[in-house]
Design a protein around this motif. Structure first.
Motif, PDB file in Angstrom:
ATOM      1  N   ASP A   1      63.864  91.675  73.311  1.00 58.82           N
ATOM      2  CA  ASP A   1      62.540  91.193  73.702  1.00 58.82           C
ATOM      3  C   ASP A   1      62.653  90.097  74.755  1.00 58.82           C
ATOM      4  OD1 ASP A   1      61.466  92.893  71.815  1.00 58.82           O
ATOM      5  OD2 ASP A   1      61.482  91.366  70.237  1.00 58.82           O
ATOM      6  N   VAL A   2      61.680  90.047  75.672  1.00 64.60           N
ATOM      7  CA  VAL A   2      61.642  89.025  76.710  1.00 64.60           C
ATOM      8  C   VAL A   2      60.820  87.840  76.217  1.00 64.60           C
ATOM      9  CG1 VAL A   2      60.968  88.490  79.077  1.00 64.60           C
ATOM     10  CG2 VAL A   2      61.856  90.762  78.518  1.00 64.60           C
ATOM     11  N   ASP A   3      61.461  86.682  76.155  1.00 71.17           N
ATOM     12  CA  ASP A   3      60.785  85.455  75.705  1.00 71.17           C
ATOM     13  C   ASP A   3      60.132  84.788  76.916  1.00 71.17           C
ATOM     14  OD1 ASP A   3      59.948  83.162  74.492  1.00 71.17           O
ATOM     15  OD2 ASP A   3      61.954  82.298  74.232  1.00 71.17           O
ATOM     16  N   THR A   4      58.974  85.283  77.288  1.00 69.23           N
ATOM     17  CA  THR A   4      58.280  84.720  78.459  1.00 69.23           C
ATOM     18  C   THR A   4      57.863  83.284  78.224  1.00 69.23           C
ATOM     19  OG1 THR A   4      56.216  85.695  77.649  1.00 69.23           O
ATOM     20  CG2 THR A   4      57.485  86.970  79.258  1.00 69.23           C
ATOM     21  N   ALA A   5      57.557  82.934  76.962  1.00 66.41           N
ATOM     22  CA  ALA A   5      57.157  81.556  76.657  1.00 66.41           C
ATOM     23  C   ALA A   5      58.315  80.590  76.899  1.00 66.41           C
ATOM     24  CB  ALA A   5      56.683  81.458  75.202  1.00 66.41           C
ATOM     25  N   GLY A   6      59.540  81.079  76.745  1.00 66.65           N
ATOM     26  CA  GLY A   6      60.703  80.240  76.983  1.00 66.65           C
ATOM     27  C   GLY A   6      61.149  80.215  78.423  1.00 66.65           C
ATOM     28  N   GLY A   7      60.386  80.868  79.300  1.00 70.69           N
ATOM     29  CA  GLY A   7      60.703  80.867  80.723  1.00 70.69           C
ATOM     30  C   GLY A   7      61.620  81.984  81.157  1.00 70.69           C
ATOM     31  N   TYR A   8      61.840  82.987  80.307  1.00 64.32           N
ATOM     32  CA  TYR A   8      62.731  84.090  80.647  1.00 64.32           C
ATOM     33  C   TYR A   8      61.946  85.257  81.235  1.00 64.32           C
ATOM     34  CZ  TYR A   8      66.149  81.481  77.930  1.00 64.32           C
ATOM     35  OH  TYR A   8      66.988  80.504  77.470  1.00 64.32           O
ATOM     36  N   THR A   9      62.655  86.070  82.030  1.00 69.66           N
ATOM     37  CA  THR A   9      62.044  87.223  82.670  1.00 69.66           C
ATOM     38  C   THR A   9      62.846  88.479  82.332  1.00 69.66           C
ATOM     39  OG1 THR A   9      63.347  86.883  84.693  1.00 69.66           O
ATOM     40  CG2 THR A   9      61.196  85.781  84.568  1.00 69.66           C
ATOM     41  N   SER A  10      62.486  89.569  82.977  1.00 74.78           N
ATOM     42  CA  SER A  10      63.199  90.833  82.803  1.00 74.78           C
ATOM     43  C   SER A  10      63.837  91.232  84.127  1.00 74.78           C
ATOM     44  CB  SER A  10      62.234  91.915  82.328  1.00 74.78           C
ATOM     45  OG  SER A  10      62.883  93.168  82.268  1.00 74.78           O
ATOM     46  N   TRP A  11      65.128  91.652  84.061  1.00 75.20           N
ATOM     47  CA  TRP A  11      65.829  92.157  85.241  1.00 75.20           C
ATOM     48  C   TRP A  11      66.321  93.553  84.930  1.00 75.20           C
ATOM     49  CZ3 TRP A  11      70.904  93.725  86.204  1.00 75.20           C
ATOM     50  CH2 TRP A  11      71.241  93.889  87.555  1.00 75.20           C
ATOM     51  N   ASN A  12      65.773  94.545  85.647  1.00 73.99           N
ATOM     52  CA  ASN A  12      66.124  95.949  85.393  1.00 73.99           C
ATOM     53  C   ASN A  12      66.006  96.311  83.914  1.00 73.99           C
ATOM     54  OD1 ASN A  12      66.602  96.343  88.090  1.00 73.99           O
ATOM     55  ND2 ASN A  12      68.821  96.464  87.926  1.00 73.99           N
ATOM     56  N   GLY A  13      64.946  95.752  83.279  1.00 74.94           N
ATOM     57  CA  GLY A  13      64.691  96.060  81.884  1.00 74.94           C
ATOM     58  C   GLY A  13      65.479  95.238  80.895  1.00 74.94           C
ATOM     59  N   ILE A  14      66.262  94.256  81.355  1.00 79.93           N
ATOM     60  CA  ILE A  14      67.095  93.430  80.495  1.00 79.93           C
ATOM     61  C   ILE A  14      66.530  92.019  80.447  1.00 79.93           C
ATOM     62  CG2 ILE A  14      69.417  92.523  80.116  1.00 79.93           C
ATOM     63  CD1 ILE A  14      69.158  95.546  79.813  1.00 79.93           C
ATOM     64  N   SER A  15      66.375  91.474  79.243  1.00 80.56           N
ATOM     65  CA  SER A  15      65.898  90.106  79.100  1.00 80.56           C
ATOM     66  C   SER A  15      66.901  89.143  79.721  1.00 80.56           C
ATOM     67  CB  SER A  15      65.698  89.758  77.623  1.00 80.56           C
ATOM     68  OG  SER A  15      65.473  88.371  77.466  1.00 80.56           O
ATOM     69  N   SER A  16      66.403  88.218  80.532  1.00 74.74           N
ATOM     70  CA  SER A  16      67.296  87.268  81.204  1.00 74.74           C
ATOM     71  C   SER A  16      67.829  86.213  80.250  1.00 74.74           C
ATOM     72  CB  SER A  16      66.561  86.586  82.364  1.00 74.74           C
ATOM     73  OG  SER A  16      65.454  85.842  81.897  1.00 74.74           O
ATOM     74  N   GLU A  17      67.436  86.277  78.982  1.00 79.37           N
ATOM     75  CA  GLU A  17      67.980  85.365  77.977  1.00 79.37           C
ATOM     76  C   GLU A  17      69.376  85.798  77.525  1.00 79.37           C
ATOM     77  OE1 GLU A  17      66.535  83.278  73.759  1.00 79.37           O
ATOM     78  OE2 GLU A  17      65.364  84.901  74.656  1.00 79.37           O
ATOM     79  N   ASN A  18      69.754  87.023  77.805  1.00 77.97           N
ATOM     80  CA  ASN A  18      71.052  87.538  77.380  1.00 77.97           C
ATOM     81  C   ASN A  18      72.195  86.859  78.134  1.00 77.97           C
ATOM     82  OD1 ASN A  18      70.858  89.908  75.404  1.00 77.97           O
ATOM     83  ND2 ASN A  18      69.261  90.412  76.896  1.00 77.97           N
ATOM     84  N   GLU A  19      73.286  86.626  77.399  1.00 78.96           N
ATOM     85  CA  GLU A  19      74.503  86.120  78.021  1.00 78.96           C
ATOM     86  C   GLU A  19      75.293  87.301  78.569  1.00 78.96           C
ATOM     87  OE1 GLU A  19      76.695  83.658  75.388  1.00 78.96           O
ATOM     88  OE2 GLU A  19      75.137  82.113  75.304  1.00 78.96           O
ATOM     89  N   VAL A  20      75.631  87.251  79.851  1.00 73.98           N
ATOM     90  CA  VAL A  20      76.228  88.416  80.508  1.00 73.98           C
ATOM     91  C   VAL A  20      77.367  87.986  81.426  1.00 73.98           C
ATOM     92  CG1 VAL A  20      74.009  89.634  80.469  1.00 73.98           C
ATOM     93  CG2 VAL A  20      74.656  88.332  82.496  1.00 73.98           C
TER      94      VAL A  20
END
Length: 868
Positions: free
Chosen positions: A833-852
């Motif tokens: 899930d994308v935590d938009t309230a925490g300032g995160y977005t989606s990149w190519n369908g992946i939540s930017s909160e993920n560690e990559v």
């Protein structure tokens, strides 16, 4: 006078005639007996002379001999030498050379220990990369990058020099066995593999063989995914060497030199290599440098004995990078590093790996008689170093607008406030490791042979934390063993000086323990082989003991309960040559493998309490089958596999309050994985001067059944226990389950060639951390599928003869990811899930909160090598 002139003219004419008659012109084509394809660059030498030529791209040669009759000797990297007689000028037609274990002009010591498979005989799925390709493709990369164009191999660069890793059939490096000249080099405690410790191994490698699946190794080792055999130079038959210099992106420079006396008349042979590298690294804060040394002394007193003494090492330090939240890369760029900053006006890597691991071995090969051989190797290694990274309650608060850490401000704050605790700590992982391997082989008859051997290992691990750079801080720590004291010394990051020292106990903190692991194993194999059929049965049994002594958590040195456990493996297989061009094989095996040392404890760093979930061995069952076809223009290998890994144990940690410290620890047992798939390799030569090859790997790797998991706090208190019912059917992450690739080599003119490689990755999933809070959330269950991606690499090689026939200059250019593809090569979190309230977005369908970990953009290197 007239008669004298006539006599002189007749004498000159006779001499000229003799010279002309004495010479012959020999032509022919050298081909690979396995693939039935030409071998460019093979050496063709008139026996007893230095007169020789090399075959062209189509395997053709033309040699003008010095004698009217005699013999020519044909040799090639990784192939057996072939001697062919001639009498007068002739076209010798096609001359087949076969792969063998001589691997270039090198006497392989420990032949009974080095488990190299013959492609058309041993019933396994195997790919071999020879020294010529290694020299061209390695550049400034680790071995996994060189292997990425073989089936079912996934390469992850990792962010810093030497941080690369590989996955084989979906299994990570802890479950792939790595051997250096027959010596196991995986970590004894956890099976891990650190390529930074082996940064120079490709400079001296004659071949690397990837045995997928059960493999042909006789040792009771962790070859669940497969076995990677690295064979280096030992006793060169011929005098020679090389000098090479290389430059690359981000100020990379590497210089190395190698020389060997060859096997001299007195039976001695000396060889040595020295190298140095340095560079800023692709990622921010990944600057590093290191050296490589290799010394080999061989002695062959007679045809029955060969001795070799070898010392090698690769001291290095490098900044660590990668593994940040995707949002950080979107904000600061794909090269961003969380630990990067500046200190005293220079780039400073707060996360840093530094290590020095000298390896010493003594090998003895004894040819007892025509039917019996004994090979023995005694080895030792002395690893010193660790991994440094920030420590402190407010360390990450000292950042500038670009996200860089201000180490000058951290130091100023430490000096102004004696209670400040922000500094760089180091997790020390040192060891002393000794072992002996010995194998006796005997031919019972022309078709039947057997071998038996022993494998003993004695290992002491030394683990603690200390200050690497105090940055002006004077932190106070408390140990149950040593009481309360102040850290006043820092170890620095120099791999050479750290080789000769260990921190005093009153300069250690957080944890301080040692472990003794002893291993004794025996193995044996019986094999029956004819020209059309081969079959083997192989078995190994082992016992190992574990003893941990804690110096931190107890008022005195306290030993845990000693653990003794036994394991075994059984393997059998057979192959059948239907005809000259078609072959099939089948292979099956079962492993009962002991848990790793680190799995035996609820938390190996903070407790001597044994893990109640680690009582049983892991069980691995493998089934494989394959078909091979060869013809003059097309050859291919088709393999199928089904591997079940049962009762696996996994440990993980969770930083619940996001302060950079792990405070909940998880252990899971009873994990069952099922890995199955198909692999296709194709080798073609559609036109002369062009090789076009490709591969496709289709896998289905899933967890099967439920898992029992326990959680503990940082004081080792049990927080929860129970089954996880939502793991069944979840995809196994970290490696793409569908991969495909194609590569082409085209020789424009003699000695000038271009090559290109295309790799495609799909069905790549994030790693599943069974205890992590985001995976426990119902909406995040199931593996997160990452976007597919592809890369294109280009290369160019040119070889120019210089001086003597054997001397040449080799020029090489590599450009990787030429289209600057932006992709995620690994995700270590599983947030759907994308935590938009925490300032995160989606990149190519992946939540930017993920560690990559992101793959590198365009990289390049250029090298010049002089062979003599």
């Amino acid at each position: 006078m007239k008669k004298t002139i006539q006599f002189l003219l007749m004498t000159v004419a006779m001499l000229l005639t003799t010279v002309v008659i004495a010479q012959s012109t020999i032509t022919g084509t050298v081909i690979d007996s396995e693939l039935n394809t030409p071998l460019p660059g093979a050496n063709v030498v008139e026996k007893g002379t230095s007169n020789g030529v090399s075959t062209d791209f189509d395997g053709n040669f033309k040699l003008t001999t010095q004698a009217a009759s005699g013999e020519i000797v044909i040799s090639y990297v990784g192939y057996g030498t072939v001697t062919v007689a001639f009498n007068g000028s002739a076209n010798l037609g096609k001359i087949s050379v076969s792969p063998d274990n001589t691997l270039e002009v090198v006497v392989i010591t420990g032949t009974g220990i080095v488990d190299l498979a013959e492609d058309r005989k041993t019933p396994i799925a195997v790919s071999t990369i020879k020294s010529k390709e290694i020299q061209e493709k390695a550049g400034n990369w680790d071995l996994p990058e060189v292997l990425k164009s073989t089936p079912s191999v996934q390469n992850v660069k990792g962010g810093g020099f030497g941080d690369g890793s590989m996955y084989l059939r979906g299994f990570d490096q802890t479950n792939t066995a790595f051997l250096l000249n027959g010596q196991p080099i995986n970590g004894v405690e956890d099976g891990k593999m650190y390529w930074s410790n082996w940064s120079g191994v490709l400079d001296i490698a004659n071949a690397v063989q990837v045995q997928r699946g059960l493999g042909s190794s006789k040792l009771a080792i962790s070859s669940v995914g497969g076995t990677v055999n690295i064979v280096t130079k030992t006793v060169d038959r011929k005098e020679g060497g090389f000098f090479q210099t290389m430059v690359g992106n981000d100020d990379y420079i590497k210089t190395s030199a190698y020389y060997s006396t060859g096997l001299m008349e007195n039976g001695l042979a000396f060889s040595a290599m020295l190298g140095h590298w340095q560079g800023d690294g692709y990622m921010q804060g990944s600057k590093g440098q290191g050296q490589t040394y290799f010394i080999s002394v061989g002695y062959k007193p007679n045809e029955n004995h060969i001795f070799n003494f070898l010392v090698t090492g690769a001291p290095q330090w490098h900044g660590a990078a990668g593994g940040n939240e995707l949002q950080d890369y979107l904000d600061y760029g794909r090269r961003y590093s969380d630990w990067w900053g500046y200190y005293n006006g220079e780039e400073y890597a707060g996360g840093r790996n530094y290590y020095h691991k000298p390896v010493i071995n003594l090998t003895w090969d004894w040819t007892i008689n025509d039917r019996s051989e004994l090979s023995t190797v005694a080895y030792g290694s002395f690893g010193r170093g660790g991994f440094a990274y920030p420590e402190g309650s407010s360390f990450y608060g000292f950042r500038d607008a670009n996200g860089k850490l201000d180490y000058d401000a951290i130091e100023a704050n430490n000096l102004a406030d004696p209670s400040a605790d922000n500094y760089v700590k180091s997790s020390i992982n040192s060891h002393n490791w000794f072992g002996v391997l010995s194998n006796f082989s005997h031919e019972l008859s022309e078709n039947l042979s057997f071998n038996v051997g022993v494998d003993t290992r004695f290992y002491k691990g030394i683990h603690y934390r200390t200050a690497a750079d105090l940055l002006g801080a004077t932190p106070s720590v408390t140990s149950n063993y040593s009481g309360t004291y102040t850290l006043t010394e820092d170890s620095g990051f120099n791999p050479w000086s750290n080789l000769f020292k260990l921190a005093d106990r009153d300069q250690r903190f957080s944890y301080d323990y040692e472990e003794q692991i002893n291993y004794i194993g025996g193995f044996g194999q019986i094999e029956y082989a004819t020209d059309a059929f081969s079959a083997y049965f192989q078995g190994a049994i082992s016992t190992q003991s574990h003893l941990k002594t804690d110096y931190w958590n107890y008022t005195e040195a306290t030993e845990a309960d000693k653990v003794n456990n036994a394991g075994f493996n059984l393997k059998a297989g057979g192959s059948y040559n239907i005809n000259e061009d078609n072959r099939v094989f089948v292979n099956a095996g079962f492993y009962s493998r002991q848990p790793y040392h680190d799995d035996l404890f609820t938390n190996v760093r903070s407790s001597n309490e044994l893990n109640p979930l680690a009582g049983d061995n892991q069980e691995i069952t493998g089934l494989e089958a394959g078909y091979q076809f060869k013809s003059e223009r097309v050859s291919f290998n088709l393999n199928a596999y089904h591997t079940i890994w049962d009762n696996r144990i996994l440990s993980s940690a969770d930083d619940t309050d996001n302060n950079g410290q792990s405070d909940i620890f998880y252990q899971s047992s009873g994990i069952k994985e099922v890995h199955q798939g198909l692999e296709l390799e194709v080798f073609t030569r559609p036109i002369d001067r062009l090789n076009l090859n490709g591969f496709i790997s289709v896998g289905n790797w899933e967890y099967n059944g439920n898992v029992e998991t326990r959680s503990y706090d940082e004081n080792n208190n049990l927080l929860s226990s129970g089954d996880i019912a939502y793991i069944d059917g979840v995809k196994i992450g970290n490696a793409a389950q569908f991969t495909a690739g194609a590569n082409a080599v085209f020789e424009i003119v003699d000695d000038l060639k271009f090559d290109a490689a295309f790799n495609y990755y799909d069905q790549l999933y994030a790693s599943v951390d069974l205890g992590a809070s985001e995976f426990a959330t119902a909406s995040n269950r199931g593996s997160l599928e990452l976007p597919s991606y592809q890369t294109v690499d280009l290369g160019m090689s040119y070889r120019m003869p210089v001086g003597k026939q054997a001397n040449n200059l080799q020029f090489r250019v590599n450009v990787n990811n030429v289209f600057d593809e932006l992709y995620i090569e690994q995700a270590t979190s599983n947030i759907h899930d994308v935590d938009t309230a925490g300032g995160y977005t989606s990149w190519n369908g992946i939540s930017s909160e993920n560690e990559v970990y992101l793959g590198y953009g365009i990289t390049w290197n250029v090298s010049l090598r002089y062979n003599f």
